[in-house]
Enzyme design. Structure first.
Site, PDB file in Angstrom:
ATOM      1  N   ILE A  76      -7.354  42.010  17.510  1.00 20.79           N
ATOM      2  CA  ILE A  76      -7.815  42.897  15.878  1.00 20.79           C
ATOM      3  C   ILE A  76      -8.702  43.333  15.510  1.00 20.79           C
ATOM      4  O   ILE A  76      -8.910  44.499  14.767  1.00 20.79           O
ATOM      5  CB  ILE A  76      -7.083  41.767  14.714  1.00 20.79           C
ATOM      6  CG1 ILE A  76      -6.587  42.896  13.739  1.00 20.79           C
ATOM      7  CG2 ILE A  76      -7.260  40.797  14.844  1.00 20.79           C
ATOM      8  CD1 ILE A  76      -5.361  42.649  13.151  1.00 20.79           C
ATOM      9  N   LYS A  77     -10.060  42.351  16.009  1.00 21.78           N
ATOM     10  CA  LYS A  77     -11.801  42.811  15.447  1.00 21.78           C
ATOM     11  C   LYS A  77     -12.170  44.321  16.149  1.00 21.78           C
ATOM     12  O   LYS A  77     -12.438  44.489  15.954  1.00 21.78           O
ATOM     13  CB  LYS A  77     -12.465  41.659  16.339  1.00 21.78           C
ATOM     14  CG  LYS A  77     -11.982  40.211  15.679  1.00 21.78           C
ATOM     15  CD  LYS A  77     -12.164  40.451  14.265  1.00 21.78           C
ATOM     16  CE  LYS A  77     -11.701  38.736  13.708  1.00 21.78           C
ATOM     17  NZ  LYS A  77     -12.891  38.480  12.754  1.00 21.78           N
TER      18      LYS A  77
END
Length: 177
Positions: free
Chosen positions: A30-31
């Site tokens: 998700i980064k």
């Protein structure tokens, strides 16, 4: 990123839960969303050859290194001994420089030591640009404008609860908002 249903048995009852598969992002987490938002927030200060720096224990460093490599920026990840060997190899493959902080801070962790290192680097080299995941509003904004509406849409506007892994709190703050 896709959402997949899983079936759980809770207190003897079958329940549906849905997993948002952020591992399908190009950098594997998700980064990637956070990194893109951070870089976009600094776009007016950046040009080919710009030098970025960030403190990270892993996934954000990979995402920033990937985007920096793609856009012609240099990237230095300030990391610590808890970073996996695999992530170190990925950073090197993406052309990132790494600065490893080896001494834990007074709390026994490395975050404050990594941040002190970033501040020292910025004091020594004013040409560095800190993406600053910790106080850059672009961190939670990535999830307020992107991740949360995507979840809501994919779940056909029926969401009872969302469980979010927390590091800097940007993902949680953005989705919660």
């Amino acid at each position: 990123t896709p959402v997949r249903r899983i079936r759980l048995r809770i207190d003897g009852k079958r329940r549906d839960a849905y997993l948002k598969l952020e591992g399908h992002n190009p950098g594997g987490s998700i980064k990637d969303r956070t990194a893109l938002s951070l870089i976009q927030s600094l776009q007016e200060r950046l040009h080919a050859g710009s030098r970025l720096v960030e403190s990270s224990s892993g996934n954000l460093a990979i995402s920033l290194a990937m985007l920096a490599h793609d856009r012609g920026y240099q990237f230095t990840a300030v990391v610590d001994p808890t970073m996996t060997a695999e992530n170190m190899r990925r950073l090197q493959a993406l052309g990132a420089e790494t600065r490893i902080v080896k001494s834990p801070n007074e709390t026994g962790g490395y975050l404050l030591s990594r941040l002190a290192c970033v501040r020292e680097m910025l004091a020594e080299d004013p040409g560095l640009v800190w993406t600053n995941q910790y106080s850059n509003a672009a961190n939670p904004e990535a999830h307020y404008l992107g991740t949360a509406p995507e979840i809501h849409r994919q779940m056909e506007h029926r969401v009872d609860a969302v469980f979010v892994a927390v590091s800097t709190g940007g993902t949680l703050a953005g989705i919660g908002r």
